[in-house]
Design an enzyme around this catalytic site. Structure first.
Site, PDB file in Angstrom:
ATOM      1  N   SER A  43       1.320  -1.010  -0.047  1.00  0.00           N
ATOM      2  CA  SER A  43      -0.002   0.070   0.326  1.00  0.00           C
ATOM      3  C   SER A  43       1.180   1.403   0.144  1.00  0.00           C
ATOM      4  CB  SER A  43      -0.384   0.418   1.227  1.00  0.00           C
ATOM      5  OG  SER A  43      -0.041   0.188   2.818  1.00  0.00           O
ATOM      6  N   VAL A 107       2.601  -0.886   5.068  1.00  0.00           N
ATOM      7  CA  VAL A 107       2.300   0.655   5.656  1.00  0.00           C
ATOM      8  C   VAL A 107       3.582   1.300   5.359  1.00  0.00           C
ATOM      9  CG1 VAL A 107       2.590  -0.101   7.885  1.00  0.00           C
ATOM     10  CG2 VAL A 107       0.693   1.746   7.422  1.00  0.00           C
ATOM     11  N   VAL A 138       7.400  -2.008   7.664  1.00  0.00           N
ATOM     12  CA  VAL A 138       6.438  -0.609   7.630  1.00  0.00           C
ATOM     13  C   VAL A 138       7.982  -0.464   5.895  1.00  0.00           C
ATOM     14  CG1 VAL A 138       7.246   1.472   9.125  1.00  0.00           C
ATOM     15  CG2 VAL A 138       6.800   0.112  10.181  1.00  0.00           C
ATOM     16  N   LYS A 139       7.212   0.916   5.552  1.00  0.00           N
ATOM     17  CA  LYS A 139       7.915   1.049   4.203  1.00  0.00           C
ATOM     18  C   LYS A 139       8.590   2.548   4.484  1.00  0.00           C
ATOM     19  CE  LYS A 139       5.619   1.101   0.253  1.00  0.00           C
ATOM     20  NZ  LYS A 139       4.633   0.729  -0.562  1.00  0.00           N
ATOM     21  N   ILE A 140       9.842   2.830   4.787  1.00  0.00           N
ATOM     22  CA  ILE A 140      11.153   3.094   4.181  1.00  0.00           C
ATOM     23  C   ILE A 140      11.232   3.498   3.218  1.00  0.00           C
ATOM     24  CG2 ILE A 140      13.313   4.215   5.598  1.00  0.00           C
ATOM     25  CD1 ILE A 140      12.136   2.383   7.713  1.00  0.00           C
TER      26      ILE A 140
END
Length: 366
Positions: A43, A107, A138-140
């Site tokens: 997402s 996310v 977790v998207k960085i």
């Protein structure tokens, strides 16, 4: 067996769905995608903007949050986290069955943190603490400021999806950050996972414009080839860096490779085959996250064969030819990174403004 299932079993590549909508969770559409062979979800702020603004299914929860006095920004995260947690539950069996290889849901940290290392670290740690599930990514963003944040979050034992990668050089920095983070972690490494999301189609969109502007036969012959070649050289780097003594020492501690994840794989140019950025990038230890139209096209007519490293000499030749006609690919990728960050930030800001307007209507404020 569906073509998506064959992609995994024969090609060694995990097909993921690049979309998340609450109605799909509630009406069983997401479960049907999983039955067809989808192994994970991604997402981003643009996806949530379309979902939340376009569906009344969010209205009851949002109204209750506003009635309880929740600020709009906090309400946004409540809506997003509800969807992420529901998706995590649906995909948890895949995570368990694959021993932590697939079954992930991603996310993204707030896009306005893309150039803030400390803020990104805090946001990533906060999301992992709030959604304490093993199959959460977790998207960085893989910006210059994001690279040290990736290392720190990995060192802390948390899993990361590195996003907005366009450059092979930046990808090399990201691999090193992953390896350094693993080396710094005090404990077993078998449950620390990461993917590196390397964006594909946007490279052709920008490069093709520059090729058209040059207009020579040599330039026009490169149209539709540069994005794939760039990604194939990223896979070549992956093979090189996840081998040798440094990597072997981490494997002894249980480390998993950081798989390349091909992102932005829907074709933007209708003149190109709809499965262009799938058929050409199949190889073991990779992921391809696709919008539903691309998934449907591949399931109907894609070709499963190892292609990502089948002609690396040809990929190098394409990039060399691009430089020879005066296009600086590194400059293109810098531009695309800036545009990607700006696009996600714009979607995030527009959604918050839309939610603020809705909150004002609910509370009767002018």
């Amino acid at each position: 067996m569906t073509k998506l299932q064959d992609l995994l079993t024969t090609g060694g590549q995990s097909p993921w769905l690049d979309n998340l909508r609450r109605d799909w969770i509630e009406d069983g559409e997401l479960a049907r995608w999983l039955d067809r062979g989808i192994r994970g979800l991604t997402s981003n702020p643009s996806i949530f903007q379309k979902a939340i603004e376009g569906q009344a299914v969010y209205d009851d929860q949002f109204s209750a949050l506003i009635a309880a006095g929740t600020p709009v920004g906090d309400a946004y995260w409540e809506l997003v986290i509800s969807d992420i947690e529901s998706a995590l539950a649906l995909l948890r069996p895949i995570y368990d069955e694959t021993d932590g290889l697939d079954g992930f849901v991603s996310v993204e940290v707030a896009p306005n943190l893309a150039h803030e290392t400390a803020g990104t670290i805090a946001a990533a740690q906060g999301l992992h603490a709030r959604i304490d599930e093993p199959n959460l990514y977790v998207k960085i963003p893989g910006t210059a400021e994001g690279v040290p944040a990736i290392e720190q979050v990995i060192a802390g034992g948390r899993s990361v999806n590195v996003t907005l990668l366009f450059s092979v050089n930046r990808y090399e920095e990201v691999i090193d950050a992953y390896l350094s983070g693993l080396e710094a972690h005090d404990g077993p490494l078998d449950r620390i996972s990461s993917v590196a999301s390397f964006f594909v189609s946007r490279v052709d969109t920008e490069v093709d414009k520059r090729l058209d502007a040059i207009g020579t036969p040599e330039a026009l012959a490169l149209k539709g080839k540069v994005a794939v070649a760039n990604a194939q050289l990223a896979y070549e780097l992956f093979l090189d860096r996840f081998s040798g003594p440094r990597w072997d020492a981490l494997v002894a501690r249980g480390a998993q490779v950081q798989r390349p994840l091909w992102a932005s794989t829907g074709t933007k140019n209708p003149a190109y085959p709809p499965t262009l950025y799938v058929d050409t990038l199949i190889a073991p230890d990779t992921v391809n996250t696709m919008p539903e139209a691309t998934l449907e096209a591949f399931d109907a007519g894609g070709t499963v064969a190892r292609t990502a490293d089948a002609d690396l000499a040809g990929a190098h030749a394409v990039i060399d030819q691009l430089a020879a006609i005066g296009i600086d690919l590194e400059a293109v990728t810098v531009q695309l990174e800036d545009e990607g960050v700006a696009s996600f930030a714009k979607a995030f800001d527009e959604l918050l403004a839309s939610l603020q307007t809705k909150a004002d209507e609910l509370t009767g404020r002018p």
